[in-house]
Write an enzyme that holds these catalytic residues in place. Structure first.
Site, PDB file in Angstrom:
ATOM      1  N   LYS A   1       8.306  -0.435   5.614  1.00 31.18           N
ATOM      2  CA  LYS A   1       7.757   0.887   5.313  1.00 31.18           C
ATOM      3  C   LYS A   1       8.879   1.785   4.834  1.00 31.18           C
ATOM      4  O   LYS A   1       9.763   2.161   5.607  1.00 31.18           O
ATOM      5  CB  LYS A   1       7.096   1.446   6.590  1.00 31.18           C
TER       6      LYS A   1
ATOM      7  N   ASP B   1      -1.725  11.582  16.305  1.00 32.78           N
ATOM      8  CA  ASP B   1      -2.506  11.310  15.095  1.00 32.78           C
ATOM      9  C   ASP B   1      -3.361  10.057  15.281  1.00 32.78           C
ATOM     10  O   ASP B   1      -3.408   9.193  14.414  1.00 32.78           O
ATOM     11  CB  ASP B   1      -1.585  11.184  13.879  1.00 32.78           C
TER      12      ASP B   1
ATOM     13  N   ALA C   1       4.876   7.349   2.879  1.00 33.20           N
ATOM     14  CA  ALA C   1       5.595   6.082   2.777  1.00 33.20           C
ATOM     15  C   ALA C   1       4.930   5.110   1.812  1.00 33.20           C
ATOM     16  O   ALA C   1       3.723   5.178   1.596  1.00 33.20           O
ATOM     17  CB  ALA C   1       5.680   5.431   4.156  1.00 33.20           C
TER      18      ALA C   1
ATOM     19  N   GLY D   1       0.828  -1.200   0.000  1.00 31.08           N
ATOM     20  CA  GLY D   1       0.000   0.000   0.000  1.00 31.08           C
ATOM     21  C   GLY D   1       0.857   1.243   0.000  1.00 31.08           C
ATOM     22  O   GLY D   1       2.085   1.181   0.106  1.00 31.08           O
ATOM     23  N   GLU D   2       0.187   2.363  -0.136  1.00 30.37           N
ATOM     24  CA  GLU D   2       0.882   3.642  -0.172  1.00 30.37           C
ATOM     25  C   GLU D   2       0.204   4.598   0.804  1.00 30.37           C
ATOM     26  O   GLU D   2      -1.020   4.719   0.820  1.00 30.37           O
ATOM     27  CB  GLU D   2       0.823   4.207  -1.593  1.00 30.37           C
TER      28      GLU D   2
ATOM     29  N   VAL E   1       4.538   0.956   1.456  1.00 31.66           N
ATOM     30  CA  VAL E   1       4.677  -0.181   2.361  1.00 31.66           C
ATOM     31  C   VAL E   1       4.778  -1.469   1.545  1.00 31.66           C
ATOM     32  O   VAL E   1       3.980  -1.689   0.629  1.00 31.66           O
ATOM     33  CB  VAL E   1       3.501  -0.250   3.361  1.00 31.66           C
TER      34      VAL E   1
END
Ligand code: ADP
Length: 316
Positions: A41, A138, A23, A18-19, A25
């Protein structure tokens, strides 16, 4: 440098998983044990920081390595690649995150006991961060990853930073807007673990109603949603608030919502659940409940008991 090569040689990088915002991943395996998966990552290099490592990334590292807790994602290793990019080798958590469960993409059903189990794991993770003088900054459903055994793990410490950092003014432009507390929306530069507690309260609310509770389109809209749903931050309820750099609230002012309003919207949490939610969503950060007090709240010990992690609903 030698150590870096050794660390890198331990893993085989596989397909892209994934993105994210900063980053990419990838799936990885241990060279010594190809059945052992990890997530690699790879932090996207930031032009301004080509001299060294991106400050956000360095922070993510420092905090993750120091924080060893069952509800915080494990950082196995760190290495830099040929192109100078920073690579974090993380615990592989392929079952998605709480956002996916809330959004019901796979028809997952869950109830009050499940919410209590997830909230317990989140609260313990936040307590552990704060006990170690680290703010996550976060917290949101998308950063709560689910392990194969049902454990929820707090991830993505890209913004986390020790609050015992007296010489640096902290930027208020942190935390995804929907989970951002009023003190940050008003531009406070000195803030505390209370910023995480506000976000935990909004995750709690979202688990209960299965939709983001305060989904503002802009910062101004976010403030007006807080004023409507929770109450207008004024000097009466929050001494000193009007002195914050970007303080502005819409007219007319709303009183702070009472228990009846919360019971109407979040009644499935029960009386004690609603009491805890209200304590997390207190406007004045100094009056907001602390992570320690969250863990001591009577909600945990009343019915229903939290679901055992093995029995929690999951996708797939
Ligand atoms: P974001 O927080 O914006 O989703 P990330 O960079 O944290 O960005 O992650 C991007 C994607 O990579 C995630 O949506 C997820 O699909 C995958 N991913 C991230 N971390 C892990 C992990 N530890 N294990 C498995 N997949 C992961």
């Amino acid at each position: 440098e030698q150590l870096n090569m050794e660390e890198k040689a331990k893993y085989i990088k596989g397909k892209k998983l994934g993105e994210g915002t900063y980053a990419n991943v990838y799936l990885g395996t241990l060279r010594s044990d190809p059945t052992h998966f990890v997530a690699i990552k790879k932090i996207k290099i930031q032009a301004e920081y080509t001299e060294g490592l991106a400050p956000d990334a360095v922070r993510e590292l420092k905090h993750l390595q120091e924080l060893s807790h069952p509800n915080i994602i494990t950082l196995h290793s760190v290495f830099s690649s040929r192109d100078q990019n920073l690579n974090l080798v993380l615990e592989f958590l392929p079952l998605g995150d709480l956002e996916m469960l809330i959004k019901d993409v796979e028809g997952v059903r869950y109830g009050a006991a499940d919410i209590k189990a997830w909230m317990g794991m989140l609260s313990r993770a936040v307590w552990f961060c704060h006990a170690n003088a680290v703010l996550h900054r976060d917290i949101k459903p998308n950063n709560l990853l689910i392990a194969a055994d049902g454990m929820v793990k707090l991830a993505d410490f890209g913004l986390a930073r020790a609050f015992a950092d007296p010489y640096k003014q902290m930027t208020s432009n942190v935390i995804t807007r929907w989970y951002r507390p009023p003190e940050l929306l008003f531009g406070a530069r000195h803030y505390s673990g209370a910023v995480d507690i506000w976000a935990v309260g909004l995750v709690f609310a979202e688990l209960l109603i299965r939709t983001p509770y305060l989904a503002g389109d802009t910062e101004v809209h976010q403030i007006s949603l807080i004023c409507q749903a929770i109450g207008t931050p004024t000097e009466e309820v929050w001494p000193g608030v009007s002195k914050l750099p970007e303080y502005t609230v819409p007219e007319p002012h709303n009183p702070v919502r009472g228990r009846e309003t919360y019971l109407g919207t979040f009644g499935t949490a029960g009386y004690e659940g609603v009491d805890l939610l209200m304590a997390m969503l207190v406007l004045d950060p100094r009056a907001r409940i602390t992570a320690q007090a969250v863990l001591e709240h009577p909600w945990w010990s009343c019915e229903p008991r939290p679901t055992r992690k093995e029995d929690l609903p999951r996708k797939g």
